[in-house]
Design a protein around this motif. Sequence first.
Motif, PDB file in Angstrom:
ATOM      1  N   THR A  48       7.750   8.008  -1.102  1.00 37.16           N
ATOM      2  CA  THR A  48       8.622   8.878  -1.692  1.00 37.16           C
ATOM      3  C   THR A  48       9.367   9.664  -0.535  1.00 37.16           C
ATOM      4  N   ASN A  57       4.999   3.577  -4.294  1.00 35.61           N
ATOM      5  CA  ASN A  57       4.511   4.398  -5.300  1.00 35.61           C
ATOM      6  C   ASN A  57       3.758   5.525  -4.707  1.00 35.61           C
ATOM      7  N   THR A  58       3.657   5.802  -3.417  1.00 39.87           N
ATOM      8  CA  THR A  58       2.823   6.752  -3.079  1.00 39.87           C
ATOM      9  C   THR A  58       3.740   7.911  -2.131  1.00 39.87           C
ATOM     10  N   SER A  87       0.717  -1.174   0.072  1.00 36.90           N
ATOM     11  CA  SER A  87      -0.139  -0.029  -0.135  1.00 36.90           C
ATOM     12  C   SER A  87       0.966   1.240  -0.015  1.00 36.90           C
ATOM     13  N   LEU A  88       2.267   1.080   0.320  1.00 37.34           N
ATOM     14  CA  LEU A  88       2.854   2.506   0.520  1.00 37.34           C
ATOM     15  C   LEU A  88       3.878   2.655  -0.729  1.00 37.34           C
TER      16      LEU A  88
END
Length: 180
Positions: free
Chosen positions: A44, A39-40, A36-37
């Motif tokens: 970043t 490319n969020t 869920s994290l």
Amino acid sequence: MENNVSPAKSGIIYGVLFGVIMVLEFTVMYVIGMRSLVNTPFGTIVNIANYLILPILFIYIGCNGYKKNINNGFVTLGECLKIGVSITFIAAAIYAAFSVIFNFIFPEFVNEMVSITKDGMLKSNPNLTAAQMESGLAMMKKFMNPLIVFPVTLAMFSFIGLFYSLIVGVVLKNEKPQSL
């Protein structure tokens, strides 16, 4: 007053602290759920923190602390390089050791990361052939091997430490005047 603490030794505590912070970040991300994290904005931010903000911060604090508390207000570019590389090397050693141990304790983590990478590859390039996909994933698996992860992490963070230490060293440098 004679300087009894080497620049590299003065950075040990900052290197340990930096390494522990990276381990805690990784652990929190794993507990929350890596999938869920990725490319969020949060993922970043963690990457920017680990590769830009934290190294510069700890190198600056380490060099400035050496300059003010140990070396009577003086620090050379060479001393900053020693401090910065030792800080990032120690942090990388802690983080790499944790990563290797973590992968032994949770072997499913590698498969989860391969799955996340595969999904990302398909999303960014839906025209990938099966051979290209397998080639890319095989390369990724090779780089997750503990015999590769450990030295590559050490080398990468040492280079980062060298680069940022040059910048911090130029900013903080204050060499002792030569007595005649």
